[in-house]
Scaffold this active site. Structure first.
Site: not given
Lengths: 571, 358
Positions: B332, B291-292, B247-248, B222, B251, B334, B220, B34
Site C-alpha cells: 500500500h 491474505g492472497y 494490492c487486489l 476476498g 492480483q 498510500e 479490496g 479490505s
C-alpha cells in the site's frame, strides 16, 4: 580485514555504561564476519576488555598519542569509531585531523567525519535542515534595542532569551509576553559582552519523541523503534521516563515523524545507527527537529533491548559494507535485519540517579543529564511495566507511595509536580491520590493525560485495596469480590508485598486462616490465600521483534499475567 | 475458545480471524474495506490510546465485522480524538472482545493458519454450531458489498502535510473500486488528479467512455479468483492507457496477464514488511494487508516481469507488463496506516499519465 575498534573508556556521569554493551556486541559481530579485531580501551573493568571479545587488546589511555602507537604497531586496515560513544568519535576526529589515518592508510569505517560534523555543529545542522525543509526551532539574533522592539510582535511566546557570551546563561530567561521580552531582553543586551541576544522559540510543555533509525551504504533506511518521553520538553532525554513505542501519537503523526527522521539520516548519509530527537506540539501537527546523534548512543542501547533488534551488531556489519537485506535477523533466524520491529508489549525506562549517594546534590532535572544508569521493564500494559521499573530502581520506594510526598502540603506538592526532579513520578501520584484530577495535574506538570490516567488506574486499585479492609464491617467478606480485586491488583502490576502492606496483612495473618476471627482478620486471611495463589500465576512472554508473526530461535522473555506461557512451550 | 470482556456493540460477529502487527493505525484498519468480513486481532496490546478522530477514515463505515484487543483504552489522549474506541464501536454497531491473550491467539493463527471465528456471549456449543454452519470467508463475494454503487468524483487532498506540489486537477483518473481507500484518492488529488470512482462491474468500454488519462485497480477484500469480470475489464484496457494496480489490483492485473493467485497461511498484515526492488536492489519498508498472493511461477511465459519480491517469504510484490504501460504492487503506497516510503509510486504514475496524455 584488520579493524581497530575504539572503546568508550571509563564510565562517567552523562555517558552511560551502555556503550560497553554496544561495543562488545560490535566486536563479536565483526569477528563473525571473519575480521580481525584490535581493541583499544582505557577501562579494564568492562566486559568489552575481556579476553575473548577482541583478537588483540590494548588497555591504554584513549589519547591520539597512544592510539597512534597502537596503529603503528598493529597496522590495521580500518578503524571503527562510531560505537564508543562521544569518546570514540572525538578520538577518531583527532586522529584524522593529525593525519595519522592518512599516514598509516587506515580507512574510517561507517559514517564519515563530515557527516558527523554536519550533525554535531549547530550551524551546519541548521542549514542542512533548512535545505531539506525540516523544521528547527526558530531563532533570531538581536543586537540593538531597535531590533528587539521590532521583534516584540513577531516573536512566538513563550520564547527563550539567551544572551551571548555571558557566564552560565546570566541574563537569560523565558518571556511569556511582549512586556517580559522587552524587560528581559533589554537587560540581557546590557549584560551581554558583545551586546548580542539569541531569541528562540520555547518548546516547554511539548511532547518529546525519539526515533532510532538505521541506514546502510546502499541507502536502505529503517526505523528500529520510536520512543515517547513521559516528561515533556525541558528534561534531558537521559533523565526522562521513556516509553516504547510512542503511545499518544496517531498513525499520521507517527509516520510524519518517522518520515522526517529517515529524511535526515538519508541527507546526512549515515552508515549505521542514528538517533533523532523531535519535539511535537501536543495540540497540532507542528514539530521541530531538536537534535541528531550520528552514532550508536545511549538511546540505541535502550531501543535495542526494548525491541530485540541488535543495533550495534547490525551497525558494525553495515560499517564493513553489508546492506540491511544481507544481514540476518538473529532473533527469528528466518527473516532479515531489513525490517521494522513490531512490539506486542509496552516498555518503560526510568533513569537511575545517584542522589542517594549525593544527598546534597541538586535534584532538579533540566538539559544536562544527571542520571548514571537506567532500568527498563517490559510488560503487556503500561501500568505493570511502570510498576516493574520502579521495583527495578532499587530505591526505597517499591510502588507509587512516597512518605516524603505524602508529607508535603498542597502548595509544595504543586511545586514538586511542576518542577522535574528524580522524585516527580511520586509527586504526580500523590497529587492524583489527593483527588486533584488528571486535567489539573496535566495543567501543572504538562505530562500527557494518557500517562496520568494510567497512574490514576493504579491509584484506583490502591484505593480499592485500602477500602477492602476499611469497609469490611459494612460489606462483609465476599470471597469472589476479594479474589477479583487481588487478581486485578496483580494484573495491573502490584507486587504481592505492596498488596499485603495495603491490606495490612502480616506474616501471622496467613497462618491464622480458617479460625474464628473478627471480620477484618478474616478478610485478610482470605486475601492472603489468594495472594499466595496468584504468585504462581505469571507466565513468560517472548521478545521476538515481530509480535509473534514468525517463530523465533534466540529470543528472551518477560514475565506477565496472561494465559499462555511462551517459555514453557519452547522447552 | 478465549474468554474476555465485551467491547463495542452488544452483537455477535462471525468472520475470518486475522492478525495485524501495526502499532498504530487502528482507525484506518477499522475503516479499510479490505478487512470486510474479517475479525481483526491487533497484536499491539494497547489499542485506542489516541482515540478516534474525524479525519483518519479510509471509508465511510467500519469494515471488519469485529476486533480483538488486549486492552482498549477507555480515556484516549490526542488533540484530534473525538471518540473512545468503545464508544465509536458502539455507535457503529461493531462488536469486539478485550482482555484476551492476543499473543496466544496470534501464535494459534501463525501455526494453524487463518480460520473462521466468532465473537459472542451465547452458549458456546450453540455458538459453535452456528459458526460451523456459517458461510466461509473464501466463499463470500465481499467486493460487491464494499464497491460503490454509482460513480463519484474525488478531488480532496486530505489534511496531512503535503510536500508534493498540489494545484489544478490536470488529470482524470478512473478508479475501478473494489474497496478503495480514501488515502489513495487523497494522494492522487494532491498530485493534481481528479478521481472518478467507478463500480467494480464497470466494463472496459464504460471506463473509456469517461475519457480518463489513466486507470487504477484498487485494493479490496476476498478471494481475487472470484472476480473474473474485473480481470476482463483490465484485459480490455491493456495498451489503451496507463494502468496501475494496488494490492487486489495487483492480483487482478496478474490474472489478466495470465497469472494466478493462492491463499497465504496467515497473510501479510502490518506496517513493517520489507520489499526488494529487483532492478535497483533497494529495500523498502511497506504497509501490507493481503491474505492472497500471486504465484510467481504462474507468470512464467506471461507477458509480464516480476519487479519486486517480499524479503521475508519471496512472494510477488510487484509486476509490470512488458509490451504496454501497466504495473502494480501488492502493498500500500498510500500507507494509512503505515510508512510513507512508497509515495513516489503516485508521483511516478501521474508522470506516466501526463507523458501519455501529450
Amino acid at each position: 580485514m584488520k579493524i581497530l575498534v575504539i572503546g568508550s573508556g571509563p564510565i562517567v556521569i552523562g555517558q552511560a555504561a551502555e556503550f560497553d554493551y554496544a561495543g562488545t556486541q560490535a566486536c563479536k559481530s565483526l569477528k563473525e564476519e571473519g575480521h580481525e579485531v584490535v581493541l583499544i580501551n582505557s577501562n579494564p573493568a568492562t566486559i568489552m576488555t575481556d579476553w575473548d571479545v577482541a583478537d588483540a587488546l590494548y588497555i591504554e589511555p584513549l589519547t591520539p598519542e597512544f592510539c597512534e602507537r597502537v596503529i603503528a604497531r598493529e597496522r590495521p586496515d580500518a578503524v571503527l569509531p562510531t560505537l564508543g560513544g562521544q569518546t570514540g568519535l572525538n578520538l577518531a576526529t583527532q586522529l584524522a585531523e593529525r593525519g595519522v589515518l592518512e599516514k598509516y592508510s587506515v580507512r574510517l569505517l561507517g559514517t564519515q567525519l563530515d557527516a558527523i560534523r554536519k550533525a554535531e555543529d549547530r550551524e551546519l545542522f541548521r542549514s542542512l535542515m533548512r535545505e531539506i525543509k525540516e523544521p528547527v526551532p526558530e531563532s533570531w539574533i538581536v543586537e540593538t534595542p531597535e531590533q528587539l522592539e521590532a521583534l516584540l510582535d513577531e516573536a512566538p511566546y513563550p520564547c527563550i532569551i539567551r544572551p551571548a557570551y555571558t557566564l552560565g546563561g546570566t541574563g537569560g530567561g523565558v518571556a511569556y509576553n511582549r512586556d517580559e521580552l522587552w524587560e528581559i531582553g533589554s537587560k540581557g543586551l546590557k549584560l551581554s559582552m558583545r551586546s548580542q541576544l539569541m531569541i528562540e522559540r520555547s518548546l516547554l510543555g511539548w511532547k518529546e519523541v525519539e526515533y532510532e533509525v538505521m541506514r546502510d551504504s546502499a541507502g536502505n533506511c529503517i526505523t528500529v523503534c520510536n520512543m515517547e518521553n513521559l516528561d515533556p520538553m525541558g528534561v534531558h532525554t537521559g533523565d526522562s521516563i521513556v516509553v516504547a513505542p510512542s503511545q499518544t501519537l496517531s498513525d499520521i503523526e507517527y509516520h510524519m515523524l518517522r518520515t522526517a527522521s529517515l529524511k535526515i539520516i538519508q541527507a546526512l548519509k549515515i552508515e549505521g545507527g542514528c538517533n533523532v530527537q523531535l519535539s511535537v506540539n501536543p495540540d497540532s501537527f507542528d514539530y521541530y527537529i531538536i537534535e541528531v546523534n550520528p552514532r550508536v548512543s545511549r538511546s540505541s542501547a535502550l531501543a535495542s533491548k526494548a525491541t530485540g533488534y541488535p543495533i550495534a551488531r547490525v551497525a558494525a556489519k553495515i560499517a564493513v559494507g553489508k546492506t540491511l537485506d544481507q544481514i540476518d535477523n538473529q532473533v527469528t533466524g528466518t527473516t532479515k535485519a531489513c525490517f521494522e520491529p513490531a512490539l506486542d508489549y509496552c516498555v518503560v525506562k526510568i533513569p537511575r540517579w545517584p542522589f542517594d549517594k549525593f544527598p546534597q546534590g541538586d535534584r532538579h532535572l533540566s538539559t544536562q543529564m544527571k542520571a548514571t544508569g537506567e532500568v527498563m521493564a517490559i510488560d503487556r500494559t503500561f501500568e505493570s511495566a511502570l510498576m516493574k521499573a520502579i521495583r527495578g530502581l532499587e530505591v526505597k520506594q517499591k510502588d507509587l507511595r512516597h512518605p516524603k510526598m505524602a508529607a508535603l502540603d498542597d502548595t509544595s506538592l504543586r511545586g514538586a509536580c511542576a518542577k522535574p526532579t528524580d522524585e516527580r513520578l511520586w509527586a504526580l501520584a500523590e497529587a492524583l491520590r489527593r483527588g486533584w484530577g488528571v486535567d489539573e495535574v496535566n495543567r501543572i506538570s504538562r505530562v500527557d493525560k494518557w500517562f496520568l490516567r494510567k497512574i490514576q488506574n493504579l491509584l484506583d486499585v490502591e484505593r480499592d485495596l485500602l477500602d477492602l479492609v476499611e469497609s469490611t464491617a459494612t460489606q462483609g467478606d465476599d470471597a469472589e469480590h476479594i479474589r477479583g480485586l487481588i487478581q486485578r491488583a496483580f494484573h495491573i502490576g502490584f507486587p504481592s508485598a505492596t498488596i499485603r502492606s495495603l491490606l495490612g496483612i502480616s506474616r501471622e495473618a496467613e497462618s491464622e486462616a480458617g479460625h474464628e476471627q473478627d471480620p477484618v482478620t478474616r478478610v485478610r486471611a482470605i486475601a492472603a490465600g489468594f495472594i499466595k495463589a496468584m504468585q504462581g500465576e505469571p507466565v513468560f512472554k517472548m521478545v521476538d521483534t515481530c509480535a509473534g508473526e514468525f517463530e523465533s530461535a534466540t529470543p528472551y522473555y518477560y514475565g506477565t499475567f496472561e494465559t499462555e506461557d511462551d517459555a514453557a512451550l519452547n522447552i | 475458545m478465549y474468554q474476555g470482556a465485551a467491547l463495542g456493540a452488544d452483537t455477535d460477529a462471525v468472520g475470518e480471524v486475522v492478525f495485524n502487527t501495526g502499532m498504530t493505525g487502528y482507525q484506518e484498519v477499522l475503516t479499510d474495506p479490505s478487512y470486510a468480513g474479517q475479525i481483526v486481532l491487533f497484536t499491539y496490546p494497547l489499542i485506542g490510546n489516541y482515540g478516534i478522530n474525524d479525519d483518519d477514515f479510509e471509508s465511510a463505515s467500519v469494515k471488519p465485522v469485529g476486533i480483538v484487543v488486549k486492552e482498549a483504552c477507555v480515556t484516549p489522549s490526542n488533540w484530534r480524538s473525538k471518540w473512545s474506541l468503545d464508544a465509536f464501536m458502539k455507535e457503529r454497531r461493531v462488536p469486539g472482545i478485550q482482555g484476551v491473550d492476543t499473543r496466544a491467539i496470534t501464535k494459534h493463527i501463525r501455526s494453524g493458519g487463518v480460520a473462521m471465528g466468532m465473537i459472542t456471549d451465547r452458549d458456546p456449543e450453540e455458538a459453535m454450531r452456528d459458526l460451523l454452519a456459517a458461510r466461509t470467508y473464501d466463499e463470500t463475494d465481499f467486493v460487491e458489498q464494499v464497491s460503490t454503487r454509482a460513480p463519484y468524483a474525488w478531488s480532496y487532498a486530505g489534511m496531512e502535510r503535503i510536500d508534493e506540489p498540489g494545484g489544478e486537477h490536470r488529470l482524470r483518473l478512473a478508479v475501478l473500486d473494489c474497496g478503495v481507500k480514501y488515502n489513495i484518492l487523497r494522494r492522487f488529488a494532491a498530485l493534481g488528479c481528479r478521481s472518478i470512482v467507478l463500480p467494480h462491474t464497470t466494463t472496459a468500454d464504460e471506463v473509456l467512455a469517461w475519457e480518463p488519462d489513466g486507470v487504477l485497480f484498487s485494493p479490496g477484500p476476498g478471494d481475487p479468483a472470484r472476480l473474473p469480470h474485473v480481470v476482463e475489464t483490465a484485459r480490455g484496457l491493456f495498451g489503451k492507457l496507463p494502468i496501475f494496480g494496488i494490492c487486489l489490483g495487483n492480483q487482478i492485473l496478474c490474472q489478466a496477464l495470465g497469472g494466478s493467485t493462492f491463499k497465504l497461511k496467515f497473510g501479510h498484515r502490518g506496517a513493517n514488511h520489507p520489499v526488494q526492488d529487483l532492478e535497483s536492489g533497494k529495500v523498502t519498508i511497506t504497509s501490507q494487508n493481503h491474505g492472497y498472493a500471486v504465484d510467481p511461477s504462474s507468470l512464467d511465459g506471461a507477458n509480464a516481469a516480476i519487479t519486486q519480491l517480499n524479503v521475508n517469504d519471496g512472494t510477488v510484490e510487484g509486476i509490470r507488463a512488458l509490451d504496454f504501460e501497466a504495473r502494480s504492487i501488492q502493498y500500500h503506497p498510500e500507507a494509512a496506516p503505515g510508512p510513507w516510503d512508497s509515495r513516489p509510486y503516485f508521483v511516478e504514475f501521474v508522470a506516466k499519465m501526463e507523458a501519455m496524455k501529450r
